[in-house]
Scaffold this motif. Structure first.
Motif, PDB file in Angstrom:
ATOM      1  N   SER A  12      11.377 -13.352   3.753  1.00 22.72           N
ATOM      2  CA  SER A  12      12.654 -13.005   3.063  1.00 22.72           C
ATOM      3  C   SER A  12      13.814 -12.452   3.737  1.00 22.72           C
ATOM      4  CB  SER A  12      12.521 -12.011   1.363  1.00 22.72           C
ATOM      5  OG  SER A  12      12.442 -10.724   2.175  1.00 22.72           O
ATOM      6  N   ASP A  13      15.028 -12.705   3.526  1.00 19.81           N
ATOM      7  CA  ASP A  13      15.697 -11.853   4.933  1.00 19.81           C
ATOM      8  C   ASP A  13      16.364 -10.469   4.751  1.00 19.81           C
ATOM      9  OD1 ASP A  13      15.960 -14.475   5.945  1.00 19.81           O
ATOM     10  OD2 ASP A  13      17.846 -15.596   3.970  1.00 19.81           O
ATOM     11  N   GLU A  14      15.799  -9.754   3.376  1.00 15.71           N
ATOM     12  CA  GLU A  14      15.999  -9.100   3.495  1.00 15.71           C
ATOM     13  C   GLU A  14      14.862  -7.256   4.644  1.00 15.71           C
ATOM     14  OE1 GLU A  14      14.156  -7.170  -0.032  1.00 15.71           O
ATOM     15  OE2 GLU A  14      14.986  -8.162  -1.420  1.00 15.71           O
ATOM     16  N   LYS A  15      15.370  -6.325   4.852  1.00 17.26           N
ATOM     17  CA  LYS A  15      15.354  -5.623   5.885  1.00 17.26           C
ATOM     18  C   LYS A  15      14.473  -5.324   5.670  1.00 17.26           C
ATOM     19  CE  LYS A  15      15.946  -1.998   9.421  1.00 17.26           C
ATOM     20  NZ  LYS A  15      16.871  -0.718   9.155  1.00 17.26           N
ATOM     21  N   TYR A  16      13.161  -5.332   6.844  1.00 14.63           N
ATOM     22  CA  TYR A  16      11.870  -4.979   6.717  1.00 14.63           C
ATOM     23  C   TYR A  16      11.615  -2.793   6.571  1.00 14.63           C
ATOM     24  CZ  TYR A  16       6.760  -3.370   6.814  1.00 14.63           C
ATOM     25  OH  TYR A  16       5.459  -2.488   7.061  1.00 14.63           O
ATOM     26  N   THR A  17      11.469  -2.121   5.748  1.00 16.74           N
ATOM     27  CA  THR A  17      11.243  -0.465   6.192  1.00 16.74           C
ATOM     28  C   THR A  17       9.703  -0.052   6.170  1.00 16.74           C
ATOM     29  OG1 THR A  17      13.637  -0.504   4.762  1.00 16.74           O
ATOM     30  CG2 THR A  17      12.290   1.460   5.018  1.00 16.74           C
ATOM     31  N   PRO A  18       9.312  -0.067   7.179  1.00 17.85           N
ATOM     32  CA  PRO A  18       7.493   0.270   6.818  1.00 17.85           C
ATOM     33  C   PRO A  18       7.792   1.327   6.075  1.00 17.85           C
ATOM     34  CG  PRO A  18       8.602   1.490   9.321  1.00 17.85           C
ATOM     35  CD  PRO A  18      10.005  -0.261   8.590  1.00 17.85           C
ATOM     36  N   ILE A  19       6.695   1.411   4.669  1.00 15.82           N
ATOM     37  CA  ILE A  19       6.155   3.061   4.327  1.00 15.82           C
ATOM     38  C   ILE A  19       4.695   3.561   5.110  1.00 15.82           C
ATOM     39  CG2 ILE A  19       4.866   3.252   2.375  1.00 15.82           C
ATOM     40  CD1 ILE A  19       5.388   0.653   0.821  1.00 15.82           C
ATOM     41  N   PRO A  20       5.596   4.738   4.751  1.00 14.66           N
ATOM     42  CA  PRO A  20       4.921   5.609   5.863  1.00 14.66           C
ATOM     43  C   PRO A  20       3.385   5.559   5.590  1.00 14.66           C
ATOM     44  CG  PRO A  20       6.344   6.975   5.759  1.00 14.66           C
ATOM     45  CD  PRO A  20       6.404   5.345   4.833  1.00 14.66           C
ATOM     46  N   MET A  21       1.931   5.734   6.669  1.00 18.90           N
ATOM     47  CA  MET A  21       1.203   5.534   5.734  1.00 18.90           C
ATOM     48  C   MET A  21       0.649   7.193   6.517  1.00 18.90           C
ATOM     49  SD  MET A  21       0.431   2.457   4.883  1.00 18.90           S
ATOM     50  CE  MET A  21      -1.241   1.962   4.874  1.00 18.90           C
ATOM     51  N   ALA A  22      -0.878   7.105   5.100  1.00 15.34           N
ATOM     52  CA  ALA A  22      -2.003   8.281   5.827  1.00 15.34           C
ATOM     53  C   ALA A  22      -3.633   7.936   5.251  1.00 15.34           C
ATOM     54  CB  ALA A  22      -1.486   9.229   4.559  1.00 15.34           C
ATOM     55  N   PRO A  23      -4.182   8.204   6.922  1.00 10.74           N
ATOM     56  CA  PRO A  23      -5.501   7.998   6.663  1.00 10.74           C
ATOM     57  C   PRO A  23      -6.256   8.410   5.424  1.00 10.74           C
ATOM     58  CG  PRO A  23      -4.807   9.351   8.455  1.00 10.74           C
ATOM     59  CD  PRO A  23      -3.852   8.815   8.260  1.00 10.74           C
ATOM     60  N   VAL A  24      -6.746   7.695   4.834  1.00  8.64           N
ATOM     61  CA  VAL A  24      -8.068   8.517   3.988  1.00  8.64           C
ATOM     62  C   VAL A  24     -10.028   8.140   4.824  1.00  8.64           C
ATOM     63  CG1 VAL A  24      -6.420   7.850   2.090  1.00  8.64           C
ATOM     64  CG2 VAL A  24      -8.166   6.329   2.813  1.00  8.64           C
ATOM     65  N   THR A  25     -10.292   9.218   3.486  1.00  7.66           N
ATOM     66  CA  THR A  25     -11.953   8.896   3.867  1.00  7.66           C
ATOM     67  C   THR A  25     -12.836   7.936   2.447  1.00  7.66           C
ATOM     68  OG1 THR A  25     -12.081  11.261   4.510  1.00  7.66           O
ATOM     69  CG2 THR A  25     -14.039  10.312   4.236  1.00  7.66           C
ATOM     70  N   SER A  26     -12.748   7.343   3.403  1.00 11.05           N
ATOM     71  CA  SER A  26     -13.635   5.727   1.817  1.00 11.05           C
ATOM     72  C   SER A  26     -14.082   4.937   3.145  1.00 11.05           C
ATOM     73  CB  SER A  26     -11.958   5.075   1.662  1.00 11.05           C
ATOM     74  OG  SER A  26     -12.732   4.194   1.087  1.00 11.05           O
ATOM     75  N   ASN A  27     -15.422   4.299   2.374  1.00 14.81           N
ATOM     76  CA  ASN A  27     -15.591   3.075   3.049  1.00 14.81           C
ATOM     77  C   ASN A  27     -14.868   2.265   3.027  1.00 14.81           C
ATOM     78  OD1 ASN A  27     -17.913   4.943   3.771  1.00 14.81           O
ATOM     79  ND2 ASN A  27     -18.991   4.378   1.732  1.00 14.81           N
ATOM     80  N   GLN A  28     -14.471   1.755   1.917  1.00  6.79           N
ATOM     81  CA  GLN A  28     -13.158   0.415   2.045  1.00  6.79           C
ATOM     82  C   GLN A  28     -11.902   0.380   2.466  1.00  6.79           C
ATOM     83  OE1 GLN A  28     -14.885  -2.366   0.779  1.00  6.79           O
ATOM     84  NE2 GLN A  28     -16.846  -1.152   0.927  1.00  6.79           N
ATOM     85  N   VAL A  29     -11.257   1.493   2.373  1.00  4.50           N
ATOM     86  CA  VAL A  29      -9.912   2.219   2.875  1.00  4.50           C
ATOM     87  C   VAL A  29      -9.804   2.490   3.506  1.00  4.50           C
ATOM     88  CG1 VAL A  29      -7.697   3.003   1.613  1.00  4.50           C
ATOM     89  CG2 VAL A  29      -9.554   1.539   0.319  1.00  4.50           C
ATOM     90  N   ALA A  30      -9.095   2.044   4.315  1.00  2.00           N
ATOM     91  CA  ALA A  30      -8.688   3.415   5.726  1.00  2.00           C
ATOM     92  C   ALA A  30      -6.785   4.322   5.621  1.00  2.00           C
ATOM     93  CB  ALA A  30      -7.940   2.218   7.195  1.00  2.00           C
ATOM     94  N   ALA A  31      -6.359   3.302   5.309  1.00  5.06           N
ATOM     95  CA  ALA A  31      -5.373   4.270   4.678  1.00  5.06           C
ATOM     96  C   ALA A  31      -4.103   3.544   4.286  1.00  5.06           C
ATOM     97  CB  ALA A  31      -3.907   4.294   6.240  1.00  5.06           C
ATOM     98  N   ILE A  32      -3.526   4.474   3.638  1.00 12.26           N
ATOM     99  CA  ILE A  32      -2.828   4.215   2.099  1.00 12.26           C
ATOM    100  C   ILE A  32      -1.448   5.060   2.489  1.00 12.26           C
ATOM    101  CG2 ILE A  32      -4.631   4.066   0.493  1.00 12.26           C
ATOM    102  CD1 ILE A  32      -3.969   6.684  -0.359  1.00 12.26           C
TER     103      ILE A  32
END
Length: 54
Positions: A12-32
């Motif tokens: 899209s033409d909308e400006k991208y605003t990054p979402i701050p990510m936090a690492p998590v302890t998980s076998n499947q998910v690295a950060a949310i």
């Protein structure tokens, strides 16, 4: 934890605003993250190229 950041695709033409990510302890998910303004959840998985999924 070293998380690789990849630029977003130009869907899209909308400006991208990054979402701050936090690492998590998980076998499947690295950060949310959460953007309360748009109620968007961002997830990076431990396997794969390191893309951020919204």
């Amino acid at each position: 934890m070293n998380i690789k950041r990849i630029a977003p695709a130009a869907f899209s033409d909308e400006k991208y605003t990054p979402i701050p990510m936090a690492p998590v302890t998980s076998n499947q998910v690295a950060a949310i993250g959460h953007d309360p303004a748009t109620n968007t959840l961002a997830v990076t998985f431990t396997r794969g190229p390191g893309h951020v999924y919204h």
